[in-house]
Design a protein around this motif. Structure first.
Motif, PDB file in Angstrom:
ATOM      1  N   VAL A 267       0.848  -1.200   0.000  1.00 25.21           N
ATOM      2  CA  VAL A 267       0.000   0.000   0.000  1.00 25.21           C
ATOM      3  C   VAL A 267       0.881   1.248   0.000  1.00 25.21           C
ATOM      4  CG1 VAL A 267      -1.756   1.325   1.214  1.00 25.21           C
ATOM      5  CG2 VAL A 267      -1.918  -1.165   1.129  1.00 25.21           C
ATOM      6  N   LEU A 268       1.659   1.442   1.082  1.00 25.97           N
ATOM      7  CA  LEU A 268       2.597   2.561   1.107  1.00 25.97           C
ATOM      8  C   LEU A 268       3.861   2.237   0.316  1.00 25.97           C
ATOM      9  CD1 LEU A 268       2.346   3.793   4.805  1.00 25.97           C
ATOM     10  CD2 LEU A 268       1.107   4.602   2.791  1.00 25.97           C
ATOM     11  N   PHE A 285       9.198   3.834  -0.598  1.00 27.21           N
ATOM     12  CA  PHE A 285       7.955   4.532  -0.334  1.00 27.21           C
ATOM     13  C   PHE A 285       7.734   5.616  -1.391  1.00 27.21           C
ATOM     14  CE2 PHE A 285       9.301   2.811   3.695  1.00 27.21           C
ATOM     15  CZ  PHE A 285       8.124   2.403   4.307  1.00 27.21           C
ATOM     16  N   HIS A 286       6.488   6.042  -1.536  1.00 27.19           N
ATOM     17  CA  HIS A 286       6.165   7.093  -2.502  1.00 27.19           C
ATOM     18  C   HIS A 286       5.981   8.410  -1.749  1.00 27.19           C
ATOM     19  CE1 HIS A 286       4.491   9.193  -5.906  1.00 27.19           C
ATOM     20  NE2 HIS A 286       4.534   8.110  -6.653  1.00 27.19           N
ATOM     21  N   VAL A 287       6.651   9.467  -2.209  1.00 25.34           N
ATOM     22  CA  VAL A 287       6.601  10.735  -1.475  1.00 25.34           C
ATOM     23  C   VAL A 287       5.200  11.337  -1.458  1.00 25.34           C
ATOM     24  CG1 VAL A 287       9.015  11.297  -1.802  1.00 25.34           C
ATOM     25  CG2 VAL A 287       7.358  12.021  -3.525  1.00 25.34           C
ATOM     26  N   GLY A 392      -0.463  -0.049  -5.201  1.00 23.53           N
ATOM     27  CA  GLY A 392       0.294   0.240  -3.999  1.00 23.53           C
ATOM     28  C   GLY A 392       1.679   0.759  -4.320  1.00 23.53           C
ATOM     29  N   GLY A 393       2.149   1.736  -3.518  1.00 20.29           N
ATOM     30  CA  GLY A 393       3.468   2.295  -3.737  1.00 20.29           C
ATOM     31  C   GLY A 393       3.556   3.276  -4.879  1.00 20.29           C
ATOM     32  N   HIS A 394       2.425   3.571  -5.522  1.00 21.27           N
ATOM     33  CA  HIS A 394       2.408   4.488  -6.669  1.00 21.27           C
ATOM     34  C   HIS A 394       1.381   5.601  -6.481  1.00 21.27           C
ATOM     35  CE1 HIS A 394       5.043   2.060  -9.314  1.00 21.27           C
ATOM     36  NE2 HIS A 394       4.556   1.044  -8.634  1.00 21.27           N
ATOM     37  N   GLU A 399      -4.332   9.067  -3.272  1.00 20.82           N
ATOM     38  CA  GLU A 399      -5.656   9.071  -3.917  1.00 20.82           C
ATOM     39  C   GLU A 399      -6.758   9.002  -2.867  1.00 20.82           C
ATOM     40  OE1 GLU A 399      -8.435   6.169  -6.700  1.00 20.82           O
ATOM     41  OE2 GLU A 399      -6.254   5.918  -6.737  1.00 20.82           O
ATOM     42  N   LEU A 400      -6.616   8.113  -1.884  1.00 23.55           N
ATOM     43  CA  LEU A 400      -7.609   8.000  -0.820  1.00 23.55           C
ATOM     44  C   LEU A 400      -7.646   9.281   0.015  1.00 23.55           C
ATOM     45  CD1 LEU A 400      -9.663   6.458   0.872  1.00 23.55           C
ATOM     46  CD2 LEU A 400      -7.742   5.401   2.098  1.00 23.55           C
ATOM     47  N   SER A 401      -6.487   9.835   0.301  1.00 17.66           N
ATOM     48  CA  SER A 401      -6.416  11.085   1.060  1.00 17.66           C
ATOM     49  C   SER A 401      -7.203  12.185   0.360  1.00 17.66           C
ATOM     50  CB  SER A 401      -4.957  11.506   1.231  1.00 17.66           C
ATOM     51  OG  SER A 401      -4.854  12.817   1.742  1.00 17.66           O
ATOM     52  N   ASP A 402      -7.015  12.314  -0.947  1.00 18.88           N
ATOM     53  CA  ASP A 402      -7.724  13.356  -1.702  1.00 18.88           C
ATOM     54  C   ASP A 402      -9.232  13.121  -1.670  1.00 18.88           C
ATOM     55  OD1 ASP A 402      -5.353  14.582  -2.289  1.00 18.88           O
ATOM     56  OD2 ASP A 402      -5.255  13.909  -4.373  1.00 18.88           O
ATOM     57  N   ARG A 403      -9.650  11.872  -1.763  1.00 18.99           N
ATOM     58  CA  ARG A 403     -11.085  11.567  -1.723  1.00 18.99           C
ATOM     59  C   ARG A 403     -11.699  11.985  -0.387  1.00 18.99           C
ATOM     60  NH1 ARG A 403     -12.699   5.740  -4.383  1.00 18.99           N
ATOM     61  NH2 ARG A 403     -11.343   5.797  -6.214  1.00 18.99           N
ATOM     62  N   ILE A 404     -10.980  11.708   0.681  1.00 14.90           N
ATOM     63  CA  ILE A 404     -11.505  12.067   2.012  1.00 14.90           C
ATOM     64  C   ILE A 404     -11.572  13.577   2.166  1.00 14.90           C
ATOM     65  CG2 ILE A 404     -11.043  11.951   4.497  1.00 14.90           C
ATOM     66  CD1 ILE A 404      -9.752   9.188   3.963  1.00 14.90           C
ATOM     67  N   LEU A 405     -10.532  14.284   1.731  1.00 11.99           N
ATOM     68  CA  LEU A 405     -10.535  15.739   1.830  1.00 11.99           C
ATOM     69  C   LEU A 405     -11.670  16.339   1.000  1.00 11.99           C
ATOM     70  CD1 LEU A 405      -6.698  16.471   1.648  1.00 11.99           C
ATOM     71  CD2 LEU A 405      -8.177  16.634   3.664  1.00 11.99           C
TER      72      LEU A 405
END
Length: 429
Positions: A267-268, A285-287, A392-394, A399-405
């Motif tokens: 995932v990360l 990890f992806h920044v 995951g890792g990309h 993407e999930l963070s943006d959806r929640i915001l």
């Protein structure tokens, strides 16, 4: 339902047109063994102190279906251009002081919301037209099929639009209200409706309520909790079927998330594991995921890391991101999720988790919402509430963070310079 005085008498009318362009025969669409119109009718019957509930249709098939389940229906002209016009015809047959226009394609309508409209109009005789609205996130506000309304300080509508209003010109956070198409009319307003001219805004937006506003008739909007979707297309119909069968709607609940629990490997990271000459485990990890974590944390949404592995590399990454809640080297992910919820003060329905493989399924079942990354096995995706478009890792977590915001109306944190600068006190990737 009960008899009331003539000055308080209320009739609920459910317009139901058979020939829908995008979904022909829509009122008779089967939902869990009942025609859709029956679901709406039964919810209308739950509203207290209403004298009549009647379906107004232009098709004998709809009329027969309503009568088959014991409901009341009347045939109206097929020439009506709107549900309100159909309501005016019904008015001649059922005298009342207040008429509620309840759309026949809203099987998820809550009786309590309609009750609020009925009671509000009875208690406030100055309200000539009433309706409902509820908050939505910025992403939904961009949808032209989602009609937005802006209210004045007294709850009266200033304007309805398919455009996202108000427009946040300088990147400030805007509060969007979605209009729910349930109306309450005084009899005298309905009596003059057909004589009102169609205004330019009504024709441009294709919103008949603008005709009333153009004529100087105020519309008062009662705010309610977010509602389920109506049925406009076959896709909407499938969504409603899932909701009524007990399945969860992702978009209806992302705005309530207080805690995000994320897996690490797959995932990360992209799932790859490397070892250096000393035997230390290395991961990539992806920044952008890291920045997504920080944006959630700065917005007051906790992020917790959950992993079946433990290593110095992982602990260093967690420390760099300022994550204070984690469970590493765990075997029971369900129990670990419950412990993280308790630590962060979040209930299951306020928690979302991400994962990529079978080991994450107990966590999916424990949390209210779950997301699988795009490269997860199909059998994992099928048991998640939603599936991300990125692997995951990309950037999947971002993407999930943006959806929640977006769901919380905080998308300006990610999409504008001013919003980012005001919200981010610490930055890490």
């Amino acid at each position: 339902m009960s008899e009331t005085s003539s000055t308080q008498r209320c009739v609920i009318v459910i317009p139901a047109r058979y020939a829908s362009t995008r979904l022909p025969g829509k009122p008779l669409a089967d939902i869990l063994g009942k025609p859709m119109i029956q679901h709406v009718y039964e919810r209308a019957q739950q509203v207290q102190n209403v004298d009549v509930v009647v379906v107004a249709t232009d098709d004998a098939r709809v009329m027969a279906a309503v009568e088959a389940f014991g409901g009341q229906a009347v045939m109206t002209s097929a020439e009506h251009s709107s549900g309100t016009d159909r309501l005016v015809e019904v008015m001649q047959r059922f005298p009342a002081a207040i008429y509620i226009n309840l759309q026949g394609d809203e099987p998820l309508v809550r009786a309590a919301d309609v009750q609020r409209l009925v009671d509000g109009m009875r208690q406030q005789p100055e309200i000539r037209v009433g309706t409902l609205c509820h908050p939505v996130g910025a992403r939904e506000a961009q949808n032209p099929n989602c009609v937005k309304v802006v209210l004045d300080a007294g709850g009266r509508a200033l304007y309805f639009s398919r455009a996202p209003i108000p427009f946040p010109r300088d990147g400030e956070r805007a509060r969007y209200l979605k209009h729910v198409g349930v109306y309450g009319y005084r009899a005298e307003v309905l009596a003059q409706y057909s004589a009102l001219d169609k205004s330019m805004p009504e024709q441009a937006e294709v919103l008949e309520q603008l005709r009333l506003m153009h004529a100087g008739i105020s519309i008062y909007a009662f705010e309610v909790e977010p509602t389920g979707p109506g049925v406009d297309t076959p896709a909407c119909l499938e969504q409603v079927r899932r909701l009524l069968s007990g399945e969860t709607a992702e978009e209806a609940r992302l705005d309530k998330v207080k805690l995000v629990i994320t897996d690490v490997d797959g995932v990360l990271t992209d799932g790859s594991i490397y070892y250096d000459a000393t035997g230390e485990c290395l991961k990539r990890f992806h920044v952008r995921d890291g920045l997504g974590i920080r944006m959630l944390e700065e917005a007051g949404i906790r992020v917790a890391v959950l992993s079946g592995r433990d290593s110095a590399t992982l602990r260093k990454r967690i420390a760099d991101l300022g994550i204070s809640a984690s469970r590493l080297g765990v075997k029971d992910k369900a129990e670990a999720c419950r412990a993280l919820m308790a630590e962060c003060g979040a209930l299951p329905h306020e928690t979302v988790c991400t994962g990529d493989d079978s080991i994450d399924l107990p966590a999916f079942r424990t949390c209210g919402l779950s997301f699988a990354v795009a490269d997860a096995p199909d059998y994992v995706k099928r048991q998640a509430s939603g599936v991300l478009t990125l692997p995951g890792g990309h950037g999947a977590f971002r993407e999930l963070s943006d959806r929640i915001l977006e769901a919380k109306g905080l998308v300006h944190i990610a999409t504008t310079a001013d919003g980012f600068e005001r919200s981010m006190t610490t930055v890490a990737q």
